[in-house]
Design an enzyme around this catalytic site. Structure first.
Site, PDB file in Angstrom:
ATOM      1  N   ASP A  69       4.730   6.306  -2.947  1.00  0.00           N
ATOM      2  CA  ASP A  69       3.771   5.203  -3.078  1.00  0.00           C
ATOM      3  C   ASP A  69       2.942   5.425  -4.343  1.00  0.00           C
ATOM      4  O   ASP A  69       2.980   6.502  -4.938  1.00  0.00           O
ATOM      5  CB  ASP A  69       2.883   5.173  -1.823  1.00  0.00           C
ATOM      6  CG  ASP A  69       1.951   3.982  -1.798  1.00  0.00           C
ATOM      7  OD1 ASP A  69       2.277   2.958  -2.427  1.00  0.00           O
ATOM      8  OD2 ASP A  69       0.891   4.069  -1.145  1.00  0.00           O
ATOM      9  N   GLU A  98       3.329   3.198  -9.567  1.00  0.00           N
ATOM     10  CA  GLU A  98       3.441   2.243 -10.702  1.00  0.00           C
ATOM     11  C   GLU A  98       3.172   2.922 -12.036  1.00  0.00           C
ATOM     12  O   GLU A  98       3.789   2.475 -13.012  1.00  0.00           O
ATOM     13  CB  GLU A  98       2.455   1.077 -10.484  1.00  0.00           C
ATOM     14  CG  GLU A  98       2.813   0.192  -9.298  1.00  0.00           C
ATOM     15  CD  GLU A  98       2.565   0.857  -7.939  1.00  0.00           C
ATOM     16  OE1 GLU A  98       1.662   1.711  -7.863  1.00  0.00           O
ATOM     17  OE2 GLU A  98       3.274   0.533  -6.984  1.00  0.00           O
ATOM     18  N   ASP A 119       1.572  -4.182  -0.291  1.00  0.00           N
ATOM     19  CA  ASP A 119       0.437  -4.499   0.583  1.00  0.00           C
ATOM     20  C   ASP A 119       0.296  -5.998   0.864  1.00  0.00           C
ATOM     21  O   ASP A 119      -0.587  -6.668   0.334  1.00  0.00           O
ATOM     22  CB  ASP A 119      -0.850  -3.945  -0.021  1.00  0.00           C
ATOM     23  CG  ASP A 119      -0.811  -2.426  -0.083  1.00  0.00           C
ATOM     24  OD1 ASP A 119       0.083  -1.836   0.549  1.00  0.00           O
ATOM     25  OD2 ASP A 119      -1.659  -1.845  -0.781  1.00  0.00           O
TER      26      ASP A 119
HETATM   27  C1  GLC Z   1      -1.087   1.835  -0.507  1.00  0.00           C
HETATM   28  C2  GLC Z   1       0.266   1.530   0.122  1.00  0.00           C
HETATM   29  C3  GLC Z   1       0.125   1.477   1.621  1.00  0.00           C
HETATM   30  C4  GLC Z   1      -0.463   2.785   2.111  1.00  0.00           C
HETATM   31  C5  GLC Z   1      -1.791   3.063   1.439  1.00  0.00           C
HETATM   32  C6  GLC Z   1      -2.347   4.431   1.794  1.00  0.00           C
HETATM   33  O1  GLC Z   1      -1.957   0.777  -0.287  1.00  0.00           O
HETATM   34  O2  GLC Z   1       0.823   0.365  -0.387  1.00  0.00           O
HETATM   35  O3  GLC Z   1       1.365   1.226   2.215  1.00  0.00           O
HETATM   36  O4  GLC Z   1      -0.632   2.729   3.494  1.00  0.00           O
HETATM   37  O5  GLC Z   1      -1.637   3.015   0.042  1.00  0.00           O
HETATM   38  O6  GLC Z   1      -1.482   5.436   1.443  1.00  0.00           O
END
Ligand code: GLC
Length: 786
Positions: free
Chosen positions: A407, A410, A484
């Site tokens: 995650d 980017e 998200d």
């Molecule tokens: C980001 C991700 C989400 C995750 C959060 C905390 O917002 O897209 O899926 O739960 O970070 O790690």
């Protein structure tokens, strides 16, 4: 003040005049170097070459002879055969086996046709150009009936005609609206559907790129980049599936994921303690809801330090993971790229001492704030950093973990620009380039490091990897979830065209957060969303901190029962879905398909955003509005059956179907065969009953029933099961020929229960030459076992 009317203050109006570009001008001379044609033009250099028989690559460099070997995505080499060049004075013709490139010399304009002279892409008024800032652009003719698909992960409807998109991997927590662009993934590829024929354009440029498909007023579309070369590939089709095959020949096929990756996954930001996880597992077990994986979000870590567990919250992670595995449940921990600045933290220490973090040209490390606070970021463009990161995953595999969730790659940084400083200088394996140029491949290279690391650590087991960011070719390494979203009905609706267009961009393995991530979900929404999720390639329920919990049982028994039924339906259908994943890994054609992919001549399908196909002949029409108990369904040509009632319909029409909250409308086409498994608590338990549902057609139809061990690479060594089933109906006679093609893997089921639909009581069945007696008949269906 962008969120008030000040944003449209008259004083802020920009000039409407288009930016001025320097046209490439006329051809001055050219030389052929075997399989490449090099052109020197008045204002730039162009090289044309071929990949496969149906892929043409064009590279324009304004300043010097194009570089040809800098792609991060492309996996194959060009064809080596010499190009046939015919100089006709005012034009040049390059003739390859299946396509022809026509080059007008003054000004230099390039078109590609097939051998019948049908135009695939063309330039007329404008062609290739650039400006003083180093931006490169290319204009192509757009026809009235062109439709555009792909562009990776974008909001909006299925057909992208009329849209303008930017590729710049971005962490967007704000609601994903029709105008929210860009999002997390950059896949600079699209497909044009023109009179039922398809072609693709892959613009292989990692800078920020823009695709302007607002073609109605101009009859021209363009794609441009803020730097680098104008380097693009034309995939000549002619069918949309051919285009996907060509594009994934270029950028790589997706590996077959482990079967457990296709099961139901449960996630939450975050299940914060070992006790909470154990309770969750208990709930799934007691409620008999199948589940294959539980995702551990950032709270499992010690102060959000990657490659650690918080010992207070998770005192014995290895034991927990082992216990879960014994119940058939895998663990998928989140791993972000940001490494906490902490001199006593070994990962940070090693990264600094071994020079593995992203740095400025002057040598100082780039620091940015993410979950752990001030953090450094591995330079995944550097081989040594990728290897280091890959090896670090032993921390997880040693505990029995087989899947990772990447995650914030980017990379996301909590600052104005939302990312790393653009002047950070990536090592790029000794060919340094700025973050401005390599931003869009950061997550992709993190995925590469992670996938390859896990693969080498897992000793022949298939790794599972989920990623938020990526670039063209991301399918080689990871599944992509769509980030998200929110618990909005609109986001349920949007998930369909978003996943379909990811599929049209080479990414089969994709799905949204089921139930919605941010905002509060509710029983009806979660139920409808789970119905969709059961048929998206990736199926994970995930929700955010501070919003209501949305596990299947959170909204009362009625909803729980329906949600459970649809999770079970996923497991029933898993043999078919797995087989479609196998196909996707070989052809690039995704499991979840827009209707036009199978019916490219049917205009009704071109903008159909709220229904889709699973494989060739199963149609899914989810309900995407609250309180709605019926919907319109478009059935393309052929004969279709309502999966639930068996009701039969002629295609080429719209029907209204009743869809109470417990019903997801599903239609199966005549000629289809669908294997169904008996449902187990997870894929860790062997399926021991197999039913093949057959909807016989007057033409012979066939299906290959496929299985393998679901978790190792042994299928690549020929250890799989494949049975070819051919069926034909002739009046009251149904003939079935089943032959095992490969049995180097033995499924736990030994016989197949055949279920033949829509037959009359006087049906005769001949199975492998034997006329069957005493077969049971009920509801126009006969069943027998062999
Ligand atoms: C980001 C991700 C989400 C995750 C959060 C905390 O917002 O897209 O899926 O739960 O970070 O790690």
């Amino acid at each position: 003040m962008q969120d008030t009317s000040f944003a449209i203050h008259p004083g802020k109006k920009k000039s409407l005049k288009h930016a001025t570009y320097q046209d490439i001008g006329r051809l001055i001379d050219y030389d052929q170097d075997g399989h490449q044609l090099h052109i020197r033009a008045e204002h730039g250099f162009v090289t044309v070459l071929f990949y496969d028989d149906k892929i043409v690559r064009v590279v324009m460099n304004p300043y010097e002879k194009p570089a040809l070997d800098e792609s991060f995505a492309v996996e194959i080499e060009p064809k080596r055969d010499a190009i046939k060049v015919i100089d006709e004075g005012e034009t040049l013709q390059l003739v390859a086996e299946d396509v022809q490139v026509h080059i007008q010399k003054a000004p230099l304009r390039l078109s590609v046709t097939d051998h019948q002279g049908q135009v695939i892409v063309s330039e007329s008024e404008q062609g290739m150009a650039y400006n003083n800032d180093g931006h490169v652009i290319c204009f192509k003719d757009a026809l009235q009936d062109d439709h555009y698909y792909g562009f990776g992960e974008k909001t909006g409807f299925l057909d992208k005609r009329g849209e303008k998109y930017t590729m710049w991997n971005t962490d967007v927590y704000a609601p994903h609206n029709p105008e929210t662009d860009p999002l997390y993934e950059s896949i600079p590829f699209f497909m044009t559907l023109r009179n039922g024929k398809a072609s693709g354009v892959f613009f292989d440029n990692t800078f920020k790129t823009t695709f302007d498909m607002r073609v109605d007023q101009t009859d021209v579309y363009s794609f441009k980049a803020e730097g680098g070369q104008l380097d693009y590939y034309i995939c000549a089709g002619p069918g949309p599936k051919d285009v996907l095959e060509q594009y994934t020949n270029l950028t790589g096929k997706a590996p077959l994921p482990p079967k457990w990756g296709l099961g139901y996954h449960q996630s939450r930001y975050s299940y914060e303690t070992e006790d909470e996880v154990r309770e969750l597992v208990k709930q799934f077990t007691e409620r008999e809801i199948p589940v294959d994986a539980i995702h551990f979000d950032i709270h499992y870590m010690n102060g959000y330090r990657v490659f650690t567990f918080d010992e207070d919250r998770f005192s014995n992670p290895k034991q927990l993971i082992t216990d879960m595995k014994e119940k058939g449940i895998r663990t998928v921990p989140i791993v972000d790229p940001g490494v906490k600045v902490d001199a006593e933290y070994s990962i940070y220490h090693e990264g600094v001492t071994n020079d593995l973090f992203c740095k400025y040209l002057e040598g100082n490390i780039f620091f940015g704030d993410v979950w752990p606070g001030k953090s450094a970021f591995p330079d995944f463009t550097k081989d040594a950093a990728r290897k280091w990161w890959a090896e670090k995953h032993e921390f997880y595999t040693e505990k029995g973990i087989e899947g990772i969730w990447n995650d914030m790659n980017e990379p996301a940084v909590f600052n104005e620009s939302k990312t790393m400083d653009l002047e950070v200088m990536h090592d790029n394996d000794g060919n340094p380039k700025t973050h401005r140029e390599l931003h869009n491949v950061y997550g992709y290279l993190m995925g590469k490091a992670t996938y390859e690391g896990m693969k080498s650590l897992l000793d022949d087991k298939r790794p599972f990897l989920l990623t938020r960011a990526g670039y063209a070719g991301v399918q080689k390494y990871a599944a992509v979830w769509t980030g998200d979203n929110r618990s909005f009905w609109e986001h349920l609706e949007m998930a369909i065209p978003m996943c379909l267009n990811l599929g049209m961009s080479g990414v089969n393995y994709t799905g949204p957060d089921v139930g919605g991530f941010a905002h509060d979900s509710n029983g009806e929404l979660l139920t409808r969303w789970t119905q969709l999720g059961a048929f998206t390639p990736f199926f994970r329920n995930h929700s955010a901190i501070e919003f209501v919990y949305q596990e299947p049982w959170q909204f009362g028994e009625t909803y729980e029962a329906i949600i459970k039924e649809y999770i079970r339906l996923r497991y029933k259908w898993l043999p078919h879905l797995y087989k479609l994943f196998k196909e996707a890994s070989e052809t690039g054609v995704p499991m979840m398909r827009p209707l036009f992919l199978e019916y490219p001549d049917d205009e009704e399908t071109y903008q159909l955003s709220d229904q889709f196909l699973i494989g060739r002949n199963v149609l899914i029409a989810p309900v995407i509005r609250p309180g709605v108990k019926h919907r319109l369904v478009y059935l393309p040509e052929g004969v279709w059956y309502n999966y639930w009632s068996g009701e039969k319909y002629e295609g080429n029409q719209r029907i209204i179907v009743q869809a109470e909250i417990d019903t997801l409308p599903i239609f199966v086409k005549q000629g289809a065969m669908i294997p169904e498994a008996n449902v187990k608590p997870s894929t860790a338990y062997d399926v021991d009953e197999m039913t093949l549902h057959i909807y016989p057609d007057d033409e012979t139809s066939s299906y290959e029933l496929y299985d393998d061990d679901g978790e190792t690479f042994s299928y690549e060594r020929g250890e799989y099961f494949e049975m070819d089933v051919k069926v034909k109906r002739d009046g009251t006679l149904v003939t079935i020929d089943a032959s095992i093609q490969n049995d180097r893997y033995q499924p736990a089921w030994e016989t197949v229960k055949y279920c033949i639909h829509d037959v009359s009581s006087d049906v005769e069945v001949v199975y492998n030459g034997e006329k069957l007696e005493h077969i049971s008949f009920e509801n126009r269906t006969i069943t027998f076992e062999r």
